[in-house]
Scaffold this active site. Structure first.
Site, mmCIF file in Angstrom:
data_model
loop_
_atom_site.group_PDB
_atom_site.id
_atom_site.type_symbol
_atom_site.label_atom_id
_atom_site.label_comp_id
_atom_site.label_asym_id
_atom_site.label_seq_id
_atom_site.Cartn_x
_atom_site.Cartn_y
_atom_site.Cartn_z
ATOM 1 N N GLU A 246 1.117 -1.151 0.500
ATOM 2 C CA GLU A 246 -0.091 -0.237 -0.090
ATOM 3 C C GLU A 246 1.100 1.366 0.339
ATOM 4 O OE1 GLU A 246 -3.111 0.374 -0.381
ATOM 5 O OE2 GLU A 246 -3.585 -1.939 -0.040
ATOM 6 N N CYS A 280 -2.185 8.964 4.005
ATOM 7 C CA CYS A 280 -1.789 8.874 2.754
ATOM 8 C C CYS A 280 -3.415 9.360 1.949
ATOM 9 C CB CYS A 280 -1.505 6.666 2.177
ATOM 10 S SG CYS A 280 -2.564 5.806 3.439
HETATM 11 P P1 NAD Z 1 9.150 4.434 3.429
HETATM 12 O O1 NAD Z 1 8.821 4.174 1.931
HETATM 13 O O2 NAD Z 1 9.910 5.143 3.646
HETATM 14 O O3 NAD Z 1 9.447 3.654 4.870
HETATM 15 C C1 NAD Z 1 8.073 3.228 5.224
HETATM 16 C C2 NAD Z 1 8.969 1.681 6.257
HETATM 17 O O4 NAD Z 1 9.666 0.949 4.803
HETATM 18 C C3 NAD Z 1 9.682 1.117 7.020
HETATM 19 O O5 NAD Z 1 9.631 1.027 8.572
HETATM 20 C C4 NAD Z 1 11.434 1.497 6.303
HETATM 21 O O6 NAD Z 1 11.840 1.609 7.422
HETATM 22 C C5 NAD Z 1 10.865 0.754 5.567
HETATM 23 N N1 NAD Z 1 12.037 0.972 4.623
HETATM 24 C C6 NAD Z 1 12.603 1.736 3.765
HETATM 25 N N2 NAD Z 1 13.623 1.593 3.394
HETATM 26 C C7 NAD Z 1 13.759 0.399 2.504
HETATM 27 C C8 NAD Z 1 14.147 -0.535 2.137
HETATM 28 N N3 NAD Z 1 14.845 0.154 1.281
HETATM 29 N N4 NAD Z 1 13.507 -1.667 1.538
HETATM 30 C C9 NAD Z 1 12.174 -2.498 2.816
HETATM 31 N N5 NAD Z 1 12.248 -1.612 3.633
HETATM 32 C C10 NAD Z 1 12.276 0.014 3.860
HETATM 33 O O7 NAD Z 1 7.179 5.691 3.905
HETATM 34 P P2 NAD Z 1 6.787 6.281 5.421
HETATM 35 O O8 NAD Z 1 8.232 7.574 5.163
HETATM 36 O O9 NAD Z 1 7.247 5.473 6.698
HETATM 37 O O10 NAD Z 1 5.712 6.292 5.425
HETATM 38 C C11 NAD Z 1 5.426 7.526 4.097
HETATM 39 C C12 NAD Z 1 4.325 6.878 3.466
HETATM 40 O O11 NAD Z 1 3.244 5.942 3.377
HETATM 41 C C13 NAD Z 1 3.918 8.546 2.452
HETATM 42 O O12 NAD Z 1 4.136 7.749 1.279
HETATM 43 C C14 NAD Z 1 2.109 7.472 2.552
HETATM 44 O O13 NAD Z 1 1.418 7.641 1.477
HETATM 45 C C15 NAD Z 1 2.717 5.618 3.128
HETATM 46 N N6 NAD Z 1 1.277 5.137 3.318
HETATM 47 C C16 NAD Z 1 0.442 4.878 3.315
HETATM 48 C C17 NAD Z 1 -0.754 3.813 2.728
HETATM 49 C C18 NAD Z 1 -1.739 3.191 2.414
HETATM 50 O O14 NAD Z 1 -2.172 2.501 2.711
HETATM 51 N N7 NAD Z 1 -1.555 3.120 1.035
HETATM 52 C C19 NAD Z 1 -0.726 4.222 4.333
HETATM 53 C C20 NAD Z 1 0.033 4.712 5.276
HETATM 54 C C21 NAD Z 1 1.006 5.169 4.653
#
Ligand code: NAD
Length: 476
Positions: A246, A280
Protein backbone atom coordinates in the site's frame (compact mmCIF):
# COMPACT_ATOMS: atom_id res chain seq x y z
CA UNK A 1 13.15 10.66 29.23
CA UNK A 2 14.82 8.74 26.40
CA UNK A 3 13.47 5.24 25.74
CA UNK A 4 16.18 2.71 24.87
CA UNK A 5 14.50 0.07 22.72
CA UNK A 6 15.33 -3.51 21.79
CA UNK A 7 14.19 -6.03 19.22
CA UNK A 8 11.81 -8.73 20.45
CA UNK A 9 12.59 -12.19 19.10
CA UNK A 10 11.15 -15.59 20.08
CA UNK A 11 9.39 -14.21 23.14
CA UNK A 12 12.41 -12.37 24.58
CA UNK A 13 13.96 -8.96 24.35
CA UNK A 14 17.09 -8.91 22.13
CA UNK A 15 19.26 -5.88 22.94
CA UNK A 16 21.67 -4.59 20.27
CA UNK A 17 23.88 -1.48 20.05
CA UNK A 18 21.94 1.70 19.30
CA UNK A 19 22.23 3.13 15.80
CA UNK A 20 19.30 5.53 15.29
CA UNK A 21 17.30 7.98 17.36
CA UNK A 22 13.94 9.68 17.07
CA UNK A 23 13.53 13.23 18.36
CA UNK A 24 10.28 14.85 19.42
CA UNK A 25 9.26 16.73 16.24
CA UNK A 26 7.70 19.50 18.36
CA UNK A 27 10.85 19.95 20.50
CA UNK A 28 13.87 18.69 18.63
CA UNK A 29 16.28 18.79 21.56
CA UNK A 30 14.33 15.94 23.18
CA UNK A 31 15.46 12.44 22.13
CA UNK A 32 12.37 10.24 22.49
CA UNK A 33 13.88 6.89 21.59
CA UNK A 34 17.13 5.16 20.63
CA UNK A 35 16.98 2.03 18.52
CA UNK A 36 19.33 -0.49 16.89
CA UNK A 37 19.46 -1.09 13.15
CA UNK A 38 18.86 -4.84 12.92
CA UNK A 39 20.70 -6.74 10.20
CA UNK A 40 20.56 -10.13 8.47
CA UNK A 41 21.56 -12.10 11.61
CA UNK A 42 18.67 -10.79 13.74
CA UNK A 43 16.27 -11.06 10.83
CA UNK A 44 17.23 -14.72 10.34
CA UNK A 45 16.73 -15.37 14.06
CA UNK A 46 13.35 -13.68 14.01
CA UNK A 47 12.09 -15.55 10.97
CA UNK A 48 13.28 -18.87 12.46
CA UNK A 49 11.40 -18.05 15.68
CA UNK A 50 8.29 -17.22 13.63
CA UNK A 51 8.58 -20.46 11.65
CA UNK A 52 8.93 -22.48 14.88
CA UNK A 53 5.80 -20.80 16.32
CA UNK A 54 3.57 -21.75 13.37
CA UNK A 55 2.71 -25.17 14.85
CA UNK A 56 1.87 -23.99 18.38
CA UNK A 57 -0.12 -21.01 17.06
CA UNK A 58 -2.06 -23.15 14.63
CA UNK A 59 -3.27 -25.55 17.31
CA UNK A 60 -6.09 -23.48 18.77
CA UNK A 61 -8.40 -20.93 17.18
CA UNK A 62 -10.10 -20.15 20.49
CA UNK A 63 -6.77 -19.26 22.10
CA UNK A 64 -5.99 -16.98 19.16
CA UNK A 65 -9.41 -15.38 19.30
CA UNK A 66 -9.07 -14.76 23.05
CA UNK A 67 -5.56 -13.33 22.67
CA UNK A 68 -6.63 -10.92 19.91
CA UNK A 69 -9.60 -9.83 21.97
CA UNK A 70 -7.35 -9.28 24.98
CA UNK A 71 -4.84 -7.23 22.94
CA UNK A 72 -7.77 -5.05 21.82
CA UNK A 73 -8.95 -4.55 25.40
CA UNK A 74 -5.46 -3.66 26.65
CA UNK A 75 -4.92 -1.19 23.84
CA UNK A 76 -8.22 0.50 24.69
CA UNK A 77 -7.18 0.71 28.37
CA UNK A 78 -3.81 2.21 27.39
CA UNK A 79 -5.24 4.75 24.96
CA UNK A 80 -4.36 7.92 26.80
CA UNK A 81 -0.76 6.85 27.62
CA UNK A 82 -0.26 5.56 24.11
CA UNK A 83 -1.91 8.66 22.63
CA UNK A 84 0.56 10.89 24.46
CA UNK A 85 3.49 8.71 23.38
CA UNK A 86 2.39 8.85 19.71
CA UNK A 87 2.10 12.64 19.96
CA UNK A 88 5.58 12.88 21.50
CA UNK A 89 7.23 10.51 19.06
CA UNK A 90 5.55 11.41 15.74
CA UNK A 91 3.94 14.84 16.29
CA UNK A 92 0.40 13.56 15.64
CA UNK A 93 -2.13 15.51 17.70
CA UNK A 94 -3.10 13.76 20.90
CA UNK A 95 -6.77 13.58 19.94
CA UNK A 96 -5.95 11.96 16.57
CA UNK A 97 -3.49 9.66 18.32
CA UNK A 98 -6.03 8.46 20.88
CA UNK A 99 -8.53 7.90 18.09
CA UNK A 100 -5.94 5.83 16.27
CA UNK A 101 -5.25 3.68 19.34
CA UNK A 102 -8.98 2.95 19.62
CA UNK A 103 -9.07 2.05 15.96
CA UNK A 104 -6.21 -0.40 16.51
CA UNK A 105 -8.04 -1.85 19.52
CA UNK A 106 -11.17 -2.40 17.43
CA UNK A 107 -9.15 -3.99 14.61
CA UNK A 108 -7.73 -6.57 17.06
CA UNK A 109 -11.22 -7.25 18.43
CA UNK A 110 -12.65 -7.59 14.91
CA UNK A 111 -10.02 -10.15 13.96
CA UNK A 112 -10.54 -11.96 17.28
CA UNK A 113 -14.00 -12.73 15.90
CA UNK A 114 -12.65 -13.57 12.45
CA UNK A 115 -10.36 -16.24 13.94
CA UNK A 116 -13.55 -18.18 14.75
CA UNK A 117 -15.03 -17.67 11.29
CA UNK A 118 -12.48 -19.36 9.06
CA UNK A 119 -15.07 -21.15 6.98
CA UNK A 120 -14.64 -23.04 3.74
CA UNK A 121 -17.03 -24.09 0.97
CA UNK A 122 -18.30 -27.36 -0.41
CA UNK A 123 -19.00 -27.52 -4.13
CA UNK A 124 -21.19 -29.93 -6.05
CA UNK A 125 -18.82 -31.82 -8.36
CA UNK A 126 -19.39 -32.25 -12.08
CA UNK A 127 -18.33 -35.87 -11.51
CA UNK A 128 -20.79 -38.23 -9.81
CA UNK A 129 -19.54 -39.54 -6.44
CA UNK A 130 -16.89 -36.84 -6.04
CA UNK A 131 -16.92 -34.07 -3.45
CA UNK A 132 -15.08 -30.74 -3.77
CA UNK A 133 -14.03 -28.81 -0.67
CA UNK A 134 -12.40 -25.41 -0.56
CA UNK A 135 -10.57 -24.48 2.62
CA UNK A 136 -8.32 -21.64 3.75
CA UNK A 137 -5.08 -22.43 5.54
CA UNK A 138 -2.40 -20.09 6.92
CA UNK A 139 0.07 -18.67 4.40
CA UNK A 140 2.95 -19.10 6.89
CA UNK A 141 5.54 -16.58 8.09
CA UNK A 142 4.56 -13.00 7.25
CA UNK A 143 6.94 -10.04 7.08
CA UNK A 144 5.26 -6.72 7.97
CA UNK A 145 6.95 -3.41 7.14
CA UNK A 146 5.07 -0.36 8.43
CA UNK A 147 5.31 3.46 8.25
CA UNK A 148 5.18 6.11 11.00
CA UNK A 149 2.08 8.05 9.98
CA UNK A 150 -0.35 5.53 11.47
CA UNK A 151 2.14 3.96 13.87
CA UNK A 152 -0.33 1.64 15.60
CA UNK A 153 -3.37 1.23 13.30
CA UNK A 154 -1.37 0.03 10.28
CA UNK A 155 0.63 -2.54 12.29
CA UNK A 156 -2.71 -3.66 13.81
CA UNK A 157 -4.31 -4.16 10.42
CA UNK A 158 -1.42 -6.39 9.33
CA UNK A 159 -0.61 -8.28 12.57
CA UNK A 160 -4.20 -8.95 13.69
CA UNK A 161 -5.38 -10.67 10.48
CA UNK A 162 -2.06 -12.51 10.14
CA UNK A 163 -2.58 -14.06 13.59
CA UNK A 164 -6.32 -14.59 13.16
CA UNK A 165 -5.73 -16.76 10.10
CA UNK A 166 -2.93 -18.71 11.83
CA UNK A 167 0.22 -16.99 10.52
CA UNK A 168 3.22 -15.82 12.50
CA UNK A 169 4.89 -12.46 11.98
CA UNK A 170 8.24 -10.69 11.72
CA UNK A 171 7.46 -7.00 12.03
CA UNK A 172 9.74 -4.08 11.14
CA UNK A 173 8.09 -0.86 12.34
CA UNK A 174 9.23 2.57 11.17
CA UNK A 175 12.37 3.93 12.76
CA UNK A 176 10.29 7.08 13.51
CA UNK A 177 7.71 5.25 15.62
CA UNK A 178 9.58 2.42 17.35
CA UNK A 179 8.57 3.50 20.88
CA UNK A 180 4.87 3.14 20.04
CA UNK A 181 5.69 -0.15 18.29
CA UNK A 182 7.51 -1.46 21.38
CA UNK A 183 4.48 -0.65 23.53
CA UNK A 184 2.23 -2.63 21.17
CA UNK A 185 4.78 -5.47 21.12
CA UNK A 186 4.68 -5.63 24.95
CA UNK A 187 0.89 -5.91 24.88
CA UNK A 188 1.05 -8.66 22.22
CA UNK A 189 3.75 -10.55 24.16
CA UNK A 190 1.56 -10.55 27.29
CA UNK A 191 -1.50 -11.91 25.49
CA UNK A 192 -0.77 -15.61 25.92
CA UNK A 193 0.11 -16.28 22.26
CA UNK A 194 2.95 -18.82 21.79
CA UNK A 195 6.43 -17.25 21.99
CA UNK A 196 7.62 -16.23 18.53
CA UNK A 197 4.10 -15.64 17.15
CA UNK A 198 5.06 -11.99 16.63
CA UNK A 199 8.70 -10.89 16.46
CA UNK A 200 9.74 -7.25 16.19
CA UNK A 201 13.00 -6.18 14.56
CA UNK A 202 13.88 -2.51 14.90
CA UNK A 203 15.81 -0.39 12.46
CA UNK A 204 15.57 1.64 9.30
CA UNK A 205 16.21 0.90 5.66
CA UNK A 206 18.92 -1.71 6.43
CA UNK A 207 16.55 -3.77 8.58
CA UNK A 208 13.74 -3.41 6.04
CA UNK A 209 16.00 -4.54 3.20
CA UNK A 210 17.27 -7.52 5.18
CA UNK A 211 13.70 -8.57 5.98
CA UNK A 212 12.60 -8.26 2.37
CA UNK A 213 15.57 -9.78 0.65
CA UNK A 214 16.88 -12.42 3.07
CA UNK A 215 14.29 -13.57 5.60
CA UNK A 216 12.59 -16.94 5.34
CA UNK A 217 9.10 -15.58 4.56
CA UNK A 218 5.94 -16.76 2.82
CA UNK A 219 4.39 -13.32 2.46
CA UNK A 220 5.27 -9.68 2.94
CA UNK A 221 2.82 -6.89 3.70
CA UNK A 222 4.20 -3.39 3.19
CA UNK A 223 2.83 0.11 3.70
CA UNK A 224 4.90 3.18 2.93
CA UNK A 225 6.15 5.32 0.10
CA UNK A 226 5.86 4.46 -3.59
CA UNK A 227 9.61 4.13 -4.16
CA UNK A 228 10.14 1.76 -1.24
CA UNK A 229 6.98 -0.20 -2.04
CA UNK A 230 8.06 -0.76 -5.64
CA UNK A 231 11.52 -1.93 -4.55
CA UNK A 232 10.04 -4.27 -1.94
CA UNK A 233 7.52 -5.70 -4.43
CA UNK A 234 10.23 -6.36 -7.03
CA UNK A 235 12.42 -8.17 -4.50
CA UNK A 236 9.48 -10.29 -3.32
CA UNK A 237 8.48 -11.11 -6.89
CA UNK A 238 12.02 -12.33 -7.61
CA UNK A 239 11.93 -14.46 -4.46
CA UNK A 240 8.39 -15.76 -5.23
CA UNK A 241 7.11 -14.35 -1.94
CA UNK A 242 3.48 -13.20 -1.95
CA UNK A 243 3.43 -9.43 -1.52
CA UNK A 244 0.96 -6.64 -0.91
CA UNK A 245 2.11 -3.01 -0.99
CA UNK A 246 0.00 0.00 0.00
CA UNK A 247 1.68 3.20 -1.17
CA UNK A 248 0.95 6.84 -1.77
CA UNK A 249 -1.75 8.98 -3.30
CA UNK A 250 -2.30 12.36 -4.95
CA UNK A 251 -5.94 12.34 -4.01
CA UNK A 252 -8.47 14.67 -5.59
CA UNK A 253 -11.65 16.13 -4.13
CA UNK A 254 -14.31 17.48 -6.52
CA UNK A 255 -16.64 20.28 -5.42
CA UNK A 256 -19.60 20.83 -7.75
CA UNK A 257 -21.72 23.98 -7.81
CA UNK A 258 -24.73 22.09 -6.41
CA UNK A 259 -22.87 20.96 -3.27
CA UNK A 260 -23.40 22.35 0.21
CA UNK A 261 -20.56 24.87 0.30
CA UNK A 262 -20.17 24.64 4.09
CA UNK A 263 -19.89 20.85 4.00
CA UNK A 264 -17.44 20.96 1.09
CA UNK A 265 -15.22 23.52 2.83
CA UNK A 266 -15.24 21.41 5.99
CA UNK A 267 -14.40 18.26 4.03
CA UNK A 268 -11.57 19.92 2.09
CA UNK A 269 -10.11 21.42 5.28
CA UNK A 270 -10.17 18.07 7.03
CA UNK A 271 -8.85 16.03 4.10
CA UNK A 272 -6.06 18.37 3.12
CA UNK A 273 -4.77 19.79 6.40
CA UNK A 274 -5.66 17.62 9.38
CA UNK A 275 -2.91 15.25 10.53
CA UNK A 276 -0.64 17.88 8.91
CA UNK A 277 -1.47 16.34 5.54
CA UNK A 278 0.49 13.21 6.48
CA UNK A 279 -2.19 10.72 5.54
CA UNK A 280 -1.98 8.59 2.41
CA UNK A 281 -5.67 9.48 1.93
CA UNK A 282 -5.09 13.25 2.27
CA UNK A 283 -6.49 15.62 -0.35
CA UNK A 284 -3.89 17.50 -2.37
CA UNK A 285 -6.01 18.54 -5.39
CA UNK A 286 -9.26 20.39 -4.73
CA UNK A 287 -11.14 20.41 -8.05
CA UNK A 288 -13.86 23.08 -8.00
CA UNK A 289 -16.59 23.93 -10.51
CA UNK A 290 -16.07 27.42 -11.88
CA UNK A 291 -19.39 28.91 -10.71
CA UNK A 292 -18.57 28.42 -7.03
CA UNK A 293 -14.79 28.58 -7.22
CA UNK A 294 -14.33 32.10 -5.82
CA UNK A 295 -16.80 31.73 -2.97
CA UNK A 296 -15.34 28.32 -2.09
CA UNK A 297 -11.73 29.56 -2.24
CA UNK A 298 -12.47 32.53 0.04
CA UNK A 299 -14.23 30.43 2.63
CA UNK A 300 -11.58 27.70 2.61
CA UNK A 301 -8.71 30.21 2.83
CA UNK A 302 -10.39 31.78 5.88
CA UNK A 303 -10.64 28.39 7.55
CA UNK A 304 -7.03 27.49 6.70
CA UNK A 305 -5.85 30.78 8.20
CA UNK A 306 -7.74 29.96 11.40
CA UNK A 307 -6.26 26.45 11.81
CA UNK A 308 -4.62 26.02 15.19
CA UNK A 309 -1.05 24.89 14.48
CA UNK A 310 0.88 23.95 17.59
CA UNK A 311 1.78 21.58 20.38
CA UNK A 312 0.44 18.13 19.50
CA UNK A 313 -0.07 17.40 23.21
CA UNK A 314 -2.62 20.25 23.44
CA UNK A 315 -6.12 18.87 22.76
CA UNK A 316 -7.06 22.15 21.02
CA UNK A 317 -4.32 21.79 18.37
CA UNK A 318 -5.57 20.92 14.88
CA UNK A 319 -2.25 20.71 13.03
CA UNK A 320 0.93 19.41 14.68
CA UNK A 321 4.47 19.30 13.29
CA UNK A 322 5.71 16.99 10.55
CA UNK A 323 7.49 13.85 11.72
CA UNK A 324 11.10 14.87 11.02
CA UNK A 325 13.31 17.63 9.67
CA UNK A 326 13.78 15.54 6.55
CA UNK A 327 10.04 15.59 5.95
CA UNK A 328 9.89 19.33 6.69
CA UNK A 329 12.70 20.01 4.21
CA UNK A 330 10.90 17.97 1.55
CA UNK A 331 7.59 19.79 2.09
CA UNK A 332 9.26 23.21 2.12
CA UNK A 333 11.15 22.34 -1.07
CA UNK A 334 7.86 21.37 -2.75
CA UNK A 335 6.25 24.67 -1.67
CA UNK A 336 9.30 26.57 -2.98
CA UNK A 337 9.03 24.73 -6.33
CA UNK A 338 5.37 25.75 -6.59
CA UNK A 339 6.20 29.38 -5.74
CA UNK A 340 9.07 29.27 -8.24
CA UNK A 341 6.59 28.15 -10.90
CA UNK A 342 4.62 31.35 -10.21
CA UNK A 343 1.75 29.77 -8.24
CA UNK A 344 -0.17 31.92 -5.78
CA UNK A 345 -0.56 30.91 -2.15
CA UNK A 346 -3.95 32.08 -0.86
CA UNK A 347 -2.80 31.35 2.64
CA UNK A 348 0.72 30.62 3.80
CA UNK A 349 3.41 31.38 6.31
CA UNK A 350 1.76 33.08 9.26
CA UNK A 351 4.94 32.62 11.28
CA UNK A 352 8.22 33.91 9.85
CA UNK A 353 10.22 30.86 10.74
CA UNK A 354 8.24 27.89 11.99
CA UNK A 355 10.34 26.17 14.68
CA UNK A 356 11.29 22.49 14.95
CA UNK A 357 9.36 20.34 12.45
CA UNK A 358 6.40 22.71 12.14
CA UNK A 359 5.30 24.03 8.76
CA UNK A 360 2.43 26.37 8.13
CA UNK A 361 -0.48 25.12 6.02
CA UNK A 362 -0.42 26.35 2.43
CA UNK A 363 -3.37 26.59 0.04
CA UNK A 364 -2.46 27.32 -3.60
CA UNK A 365 -5.03 29.13 -5.70
CA UNK A 366 -4.07 28.03 -9.19
CA UNK A 367 -2.80 24.49 -9.33
CA UNK A 368 -2.06 23.24 -12.86
CA UNK A 369 -2.12 19.58 -13.94
CA UNK A 370 1.63 19.40 -14.48
CA UNK A 371 2.59 21.06 -11.18
CA UNK A 372 4.57 18.97 -8.72
CA UNK A 373 1.73 19.12 -6.17
CA UNK A 374 -0.72 17.78 -8.75
CA UNK A 375 1.51 14.88 -9.78
CA UNK A 376 3.52 13.70 -6.76
CA UNK A 377 2.68 13.05 -3.13
CA UNK A 378 4.00 15.94 -1.01
CA UNK A 379 2.81 14.56 2.36
CA UNK A 380 2.37 17.84 4.22
CA UNK A 381 -0.35 20.43 4.92
CA UNK A 382 -0.32 21.68 1.33
CA UNK A 383 -3.13 21.62 -1.23
CA UNK A 384 -4.14 23.49 -4.36
CA UNK A 385 -7.33 24.52 -6.13
CA UNK A 386 -8.02 23.50 -9.74
CA UNK A 387 -10.94 25.14 -11.55
CA UNK A 388 -13.04 23.04 -13.94
CA UNK A 389 -16.15 23.37 -16.10
CA UNK A 390 -18.68 20.80 -14.92
CA UNK A 391 -18.70 17.24 -13.65
CA UNK A 392 -17.16 15.50 -16.70
CA UNK A 393 -14.19 17.89 -16.72
CA UNK A 394 -13.81 17.42 -12.96
CA UNK A 395 -13.81 13.62 -13.18
CA UNK A 396 -11.27 13.65 -16.01
CA UNK A 397 -9.01 15.90 -13.93
CA UNK A 398 -9.41 13.69 -10.87
CA UNK A 399 -8.51 10.56 -12.84
CA UNK A 400 -5.56 12.08 -14.72
CA UNK A 401 -2.85 11.04 -12.25
CA UNK A 402 -0.65 7.99 -11.80
CA UNK A 403 -2.16 7.25 -8.40
CA UNK A 404 -5.60 5.96 -7.44
CA UNK A 405 -5.90 5.56 -3.69
CA UNK A 406 -9.03 7.59 -2.98
CA UNK A 407 -11.08 10.43 -4.38
CA UNK A 408 -14.01 12.53 -3.24
CA UNK A 409 -17.04 14.36 -4.61
CA UNK A 410 -19.23 16.97 -2.96
CA UNK A 411 -22.53 17.27 -4.78
CA UNK A 412 -26.28 17.42 -4.33
CA UNK A 413 -26.81 15.33 -7.47
CA UNK A 414 -27.66 11.67 -7.03
CA UNK A 415 -26.85 11.09 -10.69
CA UNK A 416 -23.31 12.42 -10.34
CA UNK A 417 -22.80 10.62 -7.02
CA UNK A 418 -23.77 7.28 -8.57
CA UNK A 419 -21.61 7.89 -11.64
CA UNK A 420 -18.64 8.93 -9.50
CA UNK A 421 -18.73 5.78 -7.35
CA UNK A 422 -18.42 3.69 -10.54
CA UNK A 423 -16.03 5.83 -12.59
CA UNK A 424 -13.55 7.47 -10.23
CA UNK A 425 -10.42 5.37 -10.87
CA UNK A 426 -9.67 4.92 -7.19
CA UNK A 427 -9.87 2.16 -4.61
CA UNK A 428 -11.98 4.24 -2.24
CA UNK A 429 -14.60 6.75 -3.42
CA UNK A 430 -16.08 9.27 -0.97
CA UNK A 431 -19.31 11.16 -1.66
CA UNK A 432 -20.00 14.19 0.53
CA UNK A 433 -17.19 13.07 2.83
CA UNK A 434 -13.50 14.01 3.13
CA UNK A 435 -11.04 11.83 1.19
CA UNK A 436 -9.48 10.73 4.51
CA UNK A 437 -11.37 8.68 7.07
CA UNK A 438 -12.29 5.04 6.47
CA UNK A 439 -14.02 2.28 8.43
CA UNK A 440 -11.84 -0.40 9.96
CA UNK A 441 -13.95 -3.38 8.87
CA UNK A 442 -14.22 -2.57 5.15
CA UNK A 443 -11.63 -3.26 2.42
CA UNK A 444 -8.82 -0.70 2.15
CA UNK A 445 -6.59 -0.12 -0.85
CA UNK A 446 -6.09 1.71 -4.12
CA UNK A 447 -5.63 1.34 -7.85
CA UNK A 448 -2.80 2.24 -10.27
CA UNK A 449 0.49 3.22 -8.57
CA UNK A 450 -1.13 3.38 -5.12
CA UNK A 451 -1.44 -0.33 -4.40
CA UNK A 452 -0.14 -3.72 -5.39
CA UNK A 453 -1.74 -7.00 -4.38
CA UNK A 454 -4.93 -7.78 -2.54
CA UNK A 455 -6.89 -5.51 -0.19
CA UNK A 456 -6.26 -5.02 3.51
CA UNK A 457 -8.72 -4.76 6.42
CA UNK A 458 -11.97 -6.53 7.14
CA UNK A 459 -12.82 -9.87 5.58
CA UNK A 460 -10.88 -8.88 2.45
CA UNK A 461 -7.69 -9.55 4.44
CA UNK A 462 -8.29 -13.31 4.16
CA UNK A 463 -7.13 -13.33 0.56
CA UNK A 464 -3.60 -12.25 1.44
CA UNK A 465 -3.14 -14.17 4.67
CA UNK A 466 -4.42 -17.59 3.57
CA UNK A 467 -3.77 -20.25 0.97
CA UNK A 468 -6.90 -21.42 -0.82
CA UNK A 469 -6.89 -25.21 -1.04
CA UNK A 470 -9.26 -27.27 -3.18
CA UNK A 471 -9.65 -30.90 -2.14
CA UNK A 472 -11.39 -33.54 -4.31
CA UNK A 473 -12.55 -36.80 -2.82
CA UNK A 474 -14.31 -39.86 -4.16
CA UNK A 475 -15.89 -42.63 -2.09
CA UNK A 476 -13.28 -44.89 -3.69
P1 NAD B 1 8.89 4.74 3.74
O1 NAD B 1 8.67 4.05 2.46
O2 NAD B 1 10.03 5.66 3.88
O3 NAD B 1 9.09 3.67 4.92
C1 NAD B 1 8.12 2.67 5.18
C2 NAD B 1 8.81 1.53 5.90
O4 NAD B 1 9.73 0.91 5.00
C3 NAD B 1 9.62 1.95 7.13
O5 NAD B 1 9.49 0.97 8.12
C4 NAD B 1 11.04 1.99 6.58
O6 NAD B 1 12.02 1.81 7.56
C5 NAD B 1 11.01 0.81 5.62
N1 NAD B 1 12.02 0.88 4.54
C6 NAD B 1 12.70 1.96 4.10
N2 NAD B 1 13.49 1.59 3.05
C7 NAD B 1 13.30 0.27 2.86
C8 NAD B 1 13.81 -0.67 1.93
N3 NAD B 1 14.70 -0.32 0.98
N4 NAD B 1 13.37 -1.95 2.00
C9 NAD B 1 12.46 -2.33 2.92
N5 NAD B 1 11.95 -1.47 3.85
C10 NAD B 1 12.37 -0.19 3.81
O7 NAD B 1 7.51 5.46 4.10
P2 NAD B 1 7.20 6.41 5.35
O8 NAD B 1 7.85 7.72 5.10
O9 NAD B 1 7.49 5.68 6.62
O10 NAD B 1 5.62 6.55 5.26
C11 NAD B 1 4.98 7.52 4.51
C12 NAD B 1 4.49 6.94 3.21
O11 NAD B 1 3.59 5.88 3.50
C13 NAD B 1 3.72 7.90 2.35
O12 NAD B 1 4.11 7.78 1.01
C14 NAD B 1 2.26 7.45 2.51
O13 NAD B 1 1.43 7.75 1.44
C15 NAD B 1 2.44 6.00 2.67
N6 NAD B 1 1.28 5.40 3.32
C16 NAD B 1 0.43 4.66 2.57
C17 NAD B 1 -0.70 4.11 3.13
C18 NAD B 1 -1.62 3.27 2.31
O14 NAD B 1 -2.27 2.41 2.87
N7 NAD B 1 -1.70 3.46 1.01
C19 NAD B 1 -0.97 4.31 4.48
C20 NAD B 1 -0.09 5.09 5.22
C21 NAD B 1 1.05 5.62 4.63
Amino acid sequence: MTLDLSCHIGGASRPLPFALEQRNPAALDEVVSRIPDAGPAEIAEASAAARAALGPLGSGIEKRADALDQIGARLADARSDLGRLIARETGKTVSDAEGEVMRAARIFRFFGGEALRIVGERFASVRPGVSVEVSYSPLGVIGAVTPWNFPIAIPAWKIAPALAYGNTVVWKPSEHSSAVASHLMDIIAASGLPAGSVNMVLGGRRAGEALTSEADLDGLSFTGSEATGNAVALTCARRRIRVQAEMGGVNGLIVLADASLEAAVEGALNGAFFAAGQRCTATSRIIVERGVARAFAEKLAERVAALRVGDPQDPATQVGPLVSMRQKDAVQAAVATMMGAGRTALQAGRRDAAPDCFVDPVLFDDLAADDLLAREEVFGPVAGLMIVDGYEDALETLNAVRFGLCGGLYTGSLKHAEHFKQHARVGMAMVNLPTAGVDYHAPFGGTKASSLGSREQGRAAREFFTVTRTAYQSAG
